[in-house]
Design a protein around this motif. Structure first.
Motif, short mmCIF file in Angstrom:
data_model
loop_
_atom_site.label_atom_id
_atom_site.label_comp_id
_atom_site.label_asym_id
_atom_site.label_seq_id
_atom_site.Cartn_x
_atom_site.Cartn_y
_atom_site.Cartn_z
N GLY A 81 0.85 -1.19 0.00
CA GLY A 81 0.00 0.00 0.00
C GLY A 81 0.88 1.23 0.00
N SER A 82 0.64 2.16 -0.93
CA SER A 82 1.52 3.32 -1.06
C SER A 82 0.74 4.62 -1.10
CB SER A 82 2.37 3.19 -2.33
OG SER A 82 1.56 3.26 -3.49
N GLU A 83 1.31 5.64 -0.48
CA GLU A 83 0.77 6.99 -0.54
C GLU A 83 1.89 7.96 -0.23
OE1 GLU A 83 0.52 9.12 2.17
OE2 GLU A 83 0.80 7.76 3.84
N GLY A 84 1.73 9.20 -0.70
CA GLY A 84 2.74 10.21 -0.42
C GLY A 84 2.90 11.19 -1.56
N ASP A 85 3.98 11.94 -1.49
CA ASP A 85 4.25 12.97 -2.50
C ASP A 85 4.63 12.33 -3.84
OD1 ASP A 85 3.88 14.87 -0.51
OD2 ASP A 85 6.03 14.93 0.00
N ALA A 86 4.18 12.95 -4.92
CA ALA A 86 4.45 12.41 -6.26
C ALA A 86 5.94 12.27 -6.53
CB ALA A 86 3.80 13.30 -7.32
N ALA A 87 6.73 13.24 -6.07
CA ALA A 87 8.17 13.19 -6.32
C ALA A 87 8.81 11.99 -5.63
CB ALA A 87 8.83 14.48 -5.85
N ALA A 88 8.33 11.64 -4.44
CA ALA A 88 8.87 10.49 -3.72
C ALA A 88 8.44 9.19 -4.40
CB ALA A 88 8.41 10.51 -2.27
N LEU A 89 7.17 9.10 -4.77
CA LEU A 89 6.67 7.88 -5.38
C LEU A 89 7.26 7.64 -6.77
CD1 LEU A 89 2.91 8.10 -4.31
CD2 LEU A 89 4.73 6.70 -3.31
N ALA A 90 7.67 8.72 -7.44
CA ALA A 90 8.28 8.58 -8.76
C ALA A 90 9.60 7.82 -8.69
CB ALA A 90 8.52 9.95 -9.40
N VAL A 91 10.27 7.89 -7.54
CA VAL A 91 11.52 7.14 -7.34
C VAL A 91 11.24 5.82 -6.63
CG1 VAL A 91 13.75 7.16 -6.16
CG2 VAL A 91 12.93 9.22 -7.30
N LEU A 92 10.42 5.84 -5.60
CA LEU A 92 10.18 4.65 -4.80
C LEU A 92 9.34 3.61 -5.53
CD1 LEU A 92 9.49 6.36 -1.36
CD2 LEU A 92 11.60 5.25 -2.13
N GLY A 93 8.41 4.05 -6.39
CA GLY A 93 7.61 3.10 -7.16
C GLY A 93 8.48 2.18 -7.99
N PRO A 94 9.35 2.73 -8.85
CA PRO A 94 10.25 1.87 -9.63
C PRO A 94 11.20 1.06 -8.75
CG PRO A 94 10.09 4.03 -10.64
CD PRO A 94 9.38 4.13 -9.32
N ALA A 95 11.60 1.60 -7.61
CA ALA A 95 12.50 0.88 -6.72
C ALA A 95 11.83 -0.37 -6.16
CB ALA A 95 12.97 1.78 -5.58
N PHE A 96 10.58 -0.26 -5.76
CA PHE A 96 9.84 -1.42 -5.26
C PHE A 96 9.51 -2.38 -6.41
CE2 PHE A 96 9.44 0.90 -1.33
CZ PHE A 96 9.29 -0.08 -0.36
N ASN A 97 9.17 -1.84 -7.56
CA ASN A 97 8.91 -2.70 -8.71
C ASN A 97 10.14 -3.52 -9.08
OD1 ASN A 97 6.28 -1.75 -8.95
ND2 ASN A 97 6.80 -0.18 -10.46
N ALA A 98 11.32 -2.93 -8.89
CA ALA A 98 12.57 -3.60 -9.24
C ALA A 98 12.81 -4.86 -8.41
CB ALA A 98 13.74 -2.64 -9.08
N ILE A 99 12.21 -4.94 -7.23
CA ILE A 99 12.37 -6.13 -6.39
C ILE A 99 11.10 -6.99 -6.39
CG2 ILE A 99 14.19 -5.17 -4.97
CD1 ILE A 99 12.12 -4.48 -2.85
N GLY A 100 10.22 -6.74 -7.35
CA GLY A 100 9.06 -7.61 -7.55
C GLY A 100 7.80 -7.21 -6.82
#
Length: 294
Positions: free
Chosen positions: A156-175
């Motif tokens: 479950g994710s929420e927060g600032d768009a700038a943070a999610l723009a980096v963290l989204g791909p980072a979490f996707n990278a580990i499946g």
């Protein structure tokens, strides 16, 4: 931003030069994520800050990267900071990080609490950092096992768009698979997980107690519960809860429900109150089944 995360946020992709990461409160969750990100070269792990140097060194050894820091002031400037401390320490850790002058516009700070929102990171926001909360929906009891089987984990994710723009791909990278939630509904979101996980265990316990009170050995009682639980859950996931509902309420046999309630009342009044509440909710579900809802 201090390193390369700025370009990652702009494109929504993690480049060849991985952003830098430091972890504050690197327990089981922090170790698991740190190891996955190190192995996948998603982040370059800089520092680990725990309550003791020995614990930080143990975390570093498990992850295979990172240096033990003695305080927030001793942390090197990183692009991203994960605060993986207990819920009651998240705000305090963020305050200390901000007070140490480690944050600037473009920095990213996030936590992984299921119960608390990214508003806990207000001190970081006040210094221009982008903040987020990303909650992996699973147990981290054994980090080694979780790291080996993390792919497919919902978060479950929420927060600032700038943070999610980096963290989204980072979490996707580990499946991981991210699902967006509303910041203001974070507590209700976590309550849903408690219903699905913790309270299910409590229901198993109550069912076992009732079987035992009816004269069945505890070990055998669990064997009786297991197929009922597993088959009901499988049907609910496959058909939807309403379509999967069976039993006296689904049949409209309220006389049986009344007799059961009386028997539970005589056995354990507290459990009878729970039975009554579930009967009311199940009646609503049965009506939805009758109306053809799933």
């Amino acid at each position: 931003m201090a390193g390369t995360a700025g370009s990652a946020g702009a494109t929504g992709q993690l480049g060849a030069n991985a952003p830098t990461l430091s972890i504050i409160g690197c327990g089981k969750l922090g170790r698991t994520l740190g190891r996955l990100w190190h192995d996948s070269r998603t982040f370059t792990l800089l520092d680990i800050l725990n309550r003791s140097s020995a614990s930080a060194q143990e975390a570093s050894a498990f992850i295979g990267a990172g240096s033990a820091a003695a305080s927030c002031a001793g942390l090197r400037n990183a692009d991203v900071y994960l605060i993986a401390a207990g819920d009651d320490q998240i705000a305090a850790c963020c305050n200390a990080l901000a007070a140490a002058g480690k944050l600037q516009p473009g920095s990213i700070v996030f936590h992984c609490s299921g119960a608390l929102s990214s508003l806990e990171l207000a001190a970081a926001s006040e210094r221009g950092a982008a903040v987020a909360s990303i909650h992996p929906i699973r147990s981290f009891a054994v980090p080694q096992q979780v790291a080996e089987h993390f792919a497919g984990t919902w978060c479950g994710s929420e927060g600032d768009a700038a943070a999610l723009a980096v963290l989204g791909p980072a979490f996707n990278a580990i499946g991981a698979q991210l699902v967006s939630i509303h910041r203001e509904q974070k507590t209700l979101y976590h309550a849903a997980a408690v219903f699905a996980s913790n309270y299910q265990v409590t229901l198993i316990d109550i069912a076992q107690q009732a079987y035992v009170a009816a004269g069945i050995a505890p070990e055998l009682a669990l064997k009786l519960i297991e197929p009922l639980l597993s088959e009901s859950a499988a049907n609910a996931f496959r058909l939807g809860p309403a379509a999967a509902l069976t039993g006296p309420i689904a049949r409209g046999d309220m006389a049986t429900v009344a007799r059961q309630y009386q028997a539970v009342q005589e056995w354990q009044p507290q459990a009878a109150g729970l039975y009554q509440q579930f009967a009311a909710l199940t009646s609503d579900l049965a009506q939805r089944k009758k109306n053809g809802a799933s």
